[in-house]
Design a protein around this motif. Structure first.
Motif, PDB file in Angstrom:
ATOM      1  N   ARG A   9       0.835  -1.202   0.000  1.00 59.94           N
ATOM      2  CA  ARG A   9       0.000   0.000   0.000  1.00 59.94           C
ATOM      3  C   ARG A   9       0.870   1.252   0.000  1.00 59.94           C
ATOM      4  O   ARG A   9       0.559   2.242  -0.666  1.00 59.94           O
ATOM      5  CB  ARG A   9      -0.916  -0.007   1.225  1.00 59.94           C
ATOM      6  N   LEU A  10       1.941   1.201   0.735  1.00 57.60           N
ATOM      7  CA  LEU A  10       2.836   2.351   0.767  1.00 57.60           C
ATOM      8  C   LEU A  10       3.488   2.577  -0.590  1.00 57.60           C
ATOM      9  O   LEU A  10       3.558   3.719  -1.081  1.00 57.60           O
ATOM     10  CB  LEU A  10       3.902   2.152   1.854  1.00 57.60           C
ATOM     11  N   VAL A  11       3.932   1.483  -1.194  1.00 58.42           N
ATOM     12  CA  VAL A  11       4.580   1.620  -2.499  1.00 58.42           C
ATOM     13  C   VAL A  11       3.593   2.173  -3.517  1.00 58.42           C
ATOM     14  O   VAL A  11       3.905   3.087  -4.295  1.00 58.42           O
ATOM     15  CB  VAL A  11       5.156   0.267  -2.951  1.00 58.42           C
ATOM     16  N   ARG A  12       2.393   1.638  -3.503  1.00 54.96           N
ATOM     17  CA  ARG A  12       1.404   2.122  -4.451  1.00 54.96           C
ATOM     18  C   ARG A  12       1.034   3.573  -4.147  1.00 54.96           C
ATOM     19  O   ARG A  12       0.755   4.353  -5.072  1.00 54.96           O
ATOM     20  CB  ARG A  12       0.160   1.228  -4.414  1.00 54.96           C
ATOM     21  N   ALA A  13       1.046   3.922  -2.890  1.00 50.23           N
ATOM     22  CA  ALA A  13       0.727   5.307  -2.538  1.00 50.23           C
ATOM     23  C   ALA A  13       1.743   6.264  -3.150  1.00 50.23           C
ATOM     24  O   ALA A  13       1.392   7.366  -3.577  1.00 50.23           O
ATOM     25  CB  ALA A  13       0.695   5.466  -1.019  1.00 50.23           C
ATOM     26  N   VAL A  14       2.989   5.838  -3.208  1.00 51.14           N
ATOM     27  CA  VAL A  14       4.003   6.673  -3.853  1.00 51.14           C
ATOM     28  C   VAL A  14       3.624   6.933  -5.302  1.00 51.14           C
ATOM     29  O   VAL A  14       3.660   8.071  -5.776  1.00 51.14           O
ATOM     30  CB  VAL A  14       5.391   6.004  -3.768  1.00 51.14           C
ATOM     31  N   GLY A  15       3.213   5.898  -5.979  1.00 49.05           N
ATOM     32  CA  GLY A  15       2.847   6.046  -7.377  1.00 49.05           C
ATOM     33  C   GLY A  15       1.656   6.964  -7.579  1.00 49.05           C
ATOM     34  O   GLY A  15       1.713   7.894  -8.396  1.00 49.05           O
ATOM     35  N   THR A  16       0.605   6.706  -6.840  1.00 51.88           N
ATOM     36  CA  THR A  16      -0.588   7.534  -7.038  1.00 51.88           C
ATOM     37  C   THR A  16      -0.320   8.984  -6.648  1.00 51.88           C
ATOM     38  O   THR A  16      -0.750   9.907  -7.325  1.00 51.88           O
ATOM     39  CB  THR A  16      -1.751   6.981  -6.201  1.00 51.88           C
ATOM     40  N   LEU A  17       0.410   9.153  -5.579  1.00 49.20           N
ATOM     41  CA  LEU A  17       0.716  10.520  -5.150  1.00 49.20           C
ATOM     42  C   LEU A  17       1.599  11.227  -6.166  1.00 49.20           C
ATOM     43  O   LEU A  17       1.404  12.413  -6.470  1.00 49.20           O
ATOM     44  CB  LEU A  17       1.411  10.461  -3.796  1.00 49.20           C
ATOM     45  N   LEU A  18       2.538  10.467  -6.714  1.00 47.56           N
ATOM     46  CA  LEU A  18       3.443  11.056  -7.696  1.00 47.56           C
ATOM     47  C   LEU A  18       2.683  11.447  -8.956  1.00 47.56           C
ATOM     48  O   LEU A  18       2.913  12.518  -9.534  1.00 47.56           O
ATOM     49  CB  LEU A  18       4.537  10.043  -8.026  1.00 47.56           C
ATOM     50  N   ALA A  19       1.759  10.602  -9.355  1.00 46.53           N
ATOM     51  CA  ALA A  19       1.021  10.883 -10.581  1.00 46.53           C
ATOM     52  C   ALA A  19      -0.014  11.973 -10.367  1.00 46.53           C
ATOM     53  O   ALA A  19      -0.366  12.696 -11.296  1.00 46.53           O
ATOM     54  CB  ALA A  19       0.340   9.612 -11.081  1.00 46.53           C
ATOM     55  N   HIS A  20      -0.486  12.078  -9.150  1.00 50.40           N
ATOM     56  CA  HIS A  20      -1.611  12.967  -8.887  1.00 50.40           C
ATOM     57  C   HIS A  20      -1.167  14.340  -8.428  1.00 50.40           C
ATOM     58  O   HIS A  20      -1.639  15.360  -8.932  1.00 50.40           O
ATOM     59  CB  HIS A  20      -2.520  12.327  -7.841  1.00 50.40           C
ATOM     60  N   LYS A  21      -0.252  14.366  -7.481  1.00 50.69           N
ATOM     61  CA  LYS A  21       0.135  15.644  -6.887  1.00 50.69           C
ATOM     62  C   LYS A  21       1.531  16.087  -7.300  1.00 50.69           C
ATOM     63  O   LYS A  21       1.932  17.207  -6.993  1.00 50.69           O
ATOM     64  CB  LYS A  21       0.089  15.530  -5.359  1.00 50.69           C
ATOM     65  N   GLY A  22       2.276  15.199  -7.919  1.00 52.15           N
ATOM     66  CA  GLY A  22       3.638  15.578  -8.277  1.00 52.15           C
ATOM     67  C   GLY A  22       4.598  15.308  -7.137  1.00 52.15           C
ATOM     68  O   GLY A  22       4.202  15.030  -6.005  1.00 52.15           O
TER      69      GLY A  22
ATOM     70  N   THR B  75       6.596  17.229  -5.627  1.00 52.86           N
ATOM     71  CA  THR B  75       6.771  18.238  -4.575  1.00 52.86           C
ATOM     72  C   THR B  75       5.970  17.871  -3.333  1.00 52.86           C
ATOM     73  O   THR B  75       6.312  18.276  -2.229  1.00 52.86           O
ATOM     74  CB  THR B  75       6.313  19.610  -5.081  1.00 52.86           C
ATOM     75  N   ALA B  76       4.902  17.100  -3.550  1.00 51.78           N
ATOM     76  CA  ALA B  76       4.061  16.725  -2.418  1.00 51.78           C
ATOM     77  C   ALA B  76       4.478  15.386  -1.836  1.00 51.78           C
ATOM     78  O   ALA B  76       3.752  14.832  -1.018  1.00 51.78           O
ATOM     79  CB  ALA B  76       2.595  16.670  -2.863  1.00 51.78           C
ATOM     80  N   LEU B  77       5.616  14.878  -2.272  1.00 54.14           N
ATOM     81  CA  LEU B  77       6.005  13.533  -1.863  1.00 54.14           C
ATOM     82  C   LEU B  77       6.850  13.584  -0.597  1.00 54.14           C
ATOM     83  O   LEU B  77       8.018  13.965  -0.627  1.00 54.14           O
ATOM     84  CB  LEU B  77       6.783  12.860  -2.996  1.00 54.14           C
ATOM     85  N   GLY B  78       6.254  13.176   0.496  1.00 51.81           N
ATOM     86  CA  GLY B  78       6.985  13.123   1.760  1.00 51.81           C
ATOM     87  C   GLY B  78       6.405  12.038   2.624  1.00 51.81           C
ATOM     88  O   GLY B  78       5.395  11.423   2.262  1.00 51.81           O
ATOM     89  N   VAL B  79       7.039  11.785   3.743  1.00 54.53           N
ATOM     90  CA  VAL B  79       6.561  10.696   4.590  1.00 54.53           C
ATOM     91  C   VAL B  79       5.132  10.945   5.044  1.00 54.53           C
ATOM     92  O   VAL B  79       4.308  10.031   5.049  1.00 54.53           O
ATOM     93  CB  VAL B  79       7.489  10.528   5.806  1.00 54.53           C
ATOM     94  N   ASN B  80       4.846  12.172   5.404  1.00 49.64           N
ATOM     95  CA  ASN B  80       3.490  12.459   5.859  1.00 49.64           C
ATOM     96  C   ASN B  80       2.466  12.213   4.762  1.00 49.64           C
ATOM     97  O   ASN B  80       1.443  11.557   4.983  1.00 49.64           O
ATOM     98  CB  ASN B  80       3.411  13.912   6.339  1.00 49.64           C
ATOM     99  N   ALA B  81       2.730  12.755   3.594  1.00 51.00           N
ATOM    100  CA  ALA B  81       1.763  12.634   2.500  1.00 51.00           C
ATOM    101  C   ALA B  81       1.590  11.182   2.083  1.00 51.00           C
ATOM    102  O   ALA B  81       0.467  10.723   1.864  1.00 51.00           O
ATOM    103  CB  ALA B  81       2.214  13.489   1.318  1.00 51.00           C
TER     104      ALA B  81
END
Lengths: 223, 223
Positions: free
Chosen positions: B26-39, B41-47
DNA sequence: ACATATTGTCACTATACGGTGACATAAAGG
DNA sequence: CCTTTATGTCACCGTATAGTGACAATATGT
């Protein structure tokens, strides 16, 4: 403006340092030095104020905030090669040349002009991730200059079948990208983008592309 | 997210949701969706933790930190066109072609492969500003693929005077740059880099460059 | 000389970040 | 059953950020 106000009451302090325009300038210059030194990731009100040696509240007082300060900074220097710089000065003779020659000259000047602008390279990298006052101004200038160049070379454009806009777009884009990446990687596609030789290699390749694609038609075989 | 775990201790709830590998994924996939969705810049442990619906401490427990999580993410997908994808599958026939043809095919597949990878474009933009586990992996793959391609096409390389490495570097760099910039600007050098027509224009220009620069010598006049 | 507006310093809020320790809860194993 | 271990939640720390209000010091105008 620099009202080096006289001492007033006694106590000669050789510091008449209450100068609005001077501190404004210090802030603007701080943006430049910080941008060139630490990169745009470190660019914030705190860092700029610290670099300028003043309090950050003055950024808000004198500029209204970082966006306005950036805008002022954008107007304070030449971040992009001008038409004169790209053409070498005499657009008249350039217009007489075959397109393969003129574009080669322009591209060569483009590379030279960008390679010596460390600050512009920083902003180029910035443009990849963010859109702000500074990058928009730079984008506008770039597009204006390229359009003006097309207008300048318009008589030469008739003599070719190639899509001049697309090919020059490719070449300029390639230069921009390789300049950006040279800050973090050493080789791209086997080319050393950090060495002088690598860039000489790229330059001759670009000139070759111009000559091959924009060569004047000697034997009008088709059409 | 809604870990509707049993209320108190009793009674078996049909939710055996204490699964390490599942939360890792889930964490790994969250990186992908967050990267594709928010870019990025929004990629951090909290996000990432919030996106995955788990606590951020698990990022440290299961991965050791963001760098390791990024590394895992990098190995979890295909972010770069493979050699098969670039060549179309049959390198044998490609090797027989003239260089002007084979490079044109490869470049066309390169454009197609990158245009459909939104995540890769995001990482490409990221590479402009930062060097991390993910970008380094991508850089390594890119360089490896290009070197392998050169090896694959080596018989064709003898037939040209052009600097194949430099010219293909330029074309690939141009594609990368224009893809990155298309996320923030609409036109570059007058070319609409957001429309299908604009990219068709660029593609034909690239193919033209390949054909012009890598054309086989019909009349061996020199050397 | 005095009142006033300007210039600058400082302290503070609120927010978000990466990172860590303490603790609750579930599963596993005796 | 009970104990141990793994899994997940929560509260907290230190730091850095953007932004603001209060106040001191200086310059300016009368």
């Amino acid at each position: 403006m620099a009202c080096s106000s006289a001492k007033k009451r006694g106590t000669a302090l050789p510091t008449p340092y209450r100068n609005r325009s001077a501190t404004r300038e210090r802030l603007v210059r701080a943006v430049g030095t910080l941008l060139a030194h630490k990169g745009f990731t470190a660019l914030g009100v705190n860092a700029v104020a610290k670099e300028a040696g003043v309090d950050k509240v003055l950024i808000y007082r004198y500029f209204g905030g970082m966006p306005e300060l950036l805008k002022t900074f954008a107007g304070s220097g030449e971040f992009w090669p001008s038409i004169e710089e790209l053409t070498g000065g005499d657009t008249a003779t350039l217009r007489q040349m075959p397109l393969s020659e003129s574009t080669a000259i322009i591209m060569r000047n483009y590379i030279k002009g960008l390679r010596r602008r460390a600050l512009t390279q920083e902003i180029l990298a910035w443009e990849a991730v963010e859109s702000n006052e500074l990058t928009q101004i730079l984008d506008n200038i770039r597009e204006e200059v390229s359009m003006a160049l097309f207008k300048e070379l318009s008589p030469s454009l008739k003599g070719t079948d190639a899509d001049v806009a697309a090919i020059t777009a490719l070449l300029a884009a390639a230069v921009n990208y390789l300049l950006i990446r040279s800050r973090t990687i050493r080789t791209f596609n086997g080319v050393d983008i950090r060495s002088e030789e690598g860039w000489k290699q790229l330059e001759t390749a670009i000139i070759a592309v111009c000559q091959q694609c924009f060569a004047p038609r000697e034997s009008p075989k088709k059409k």
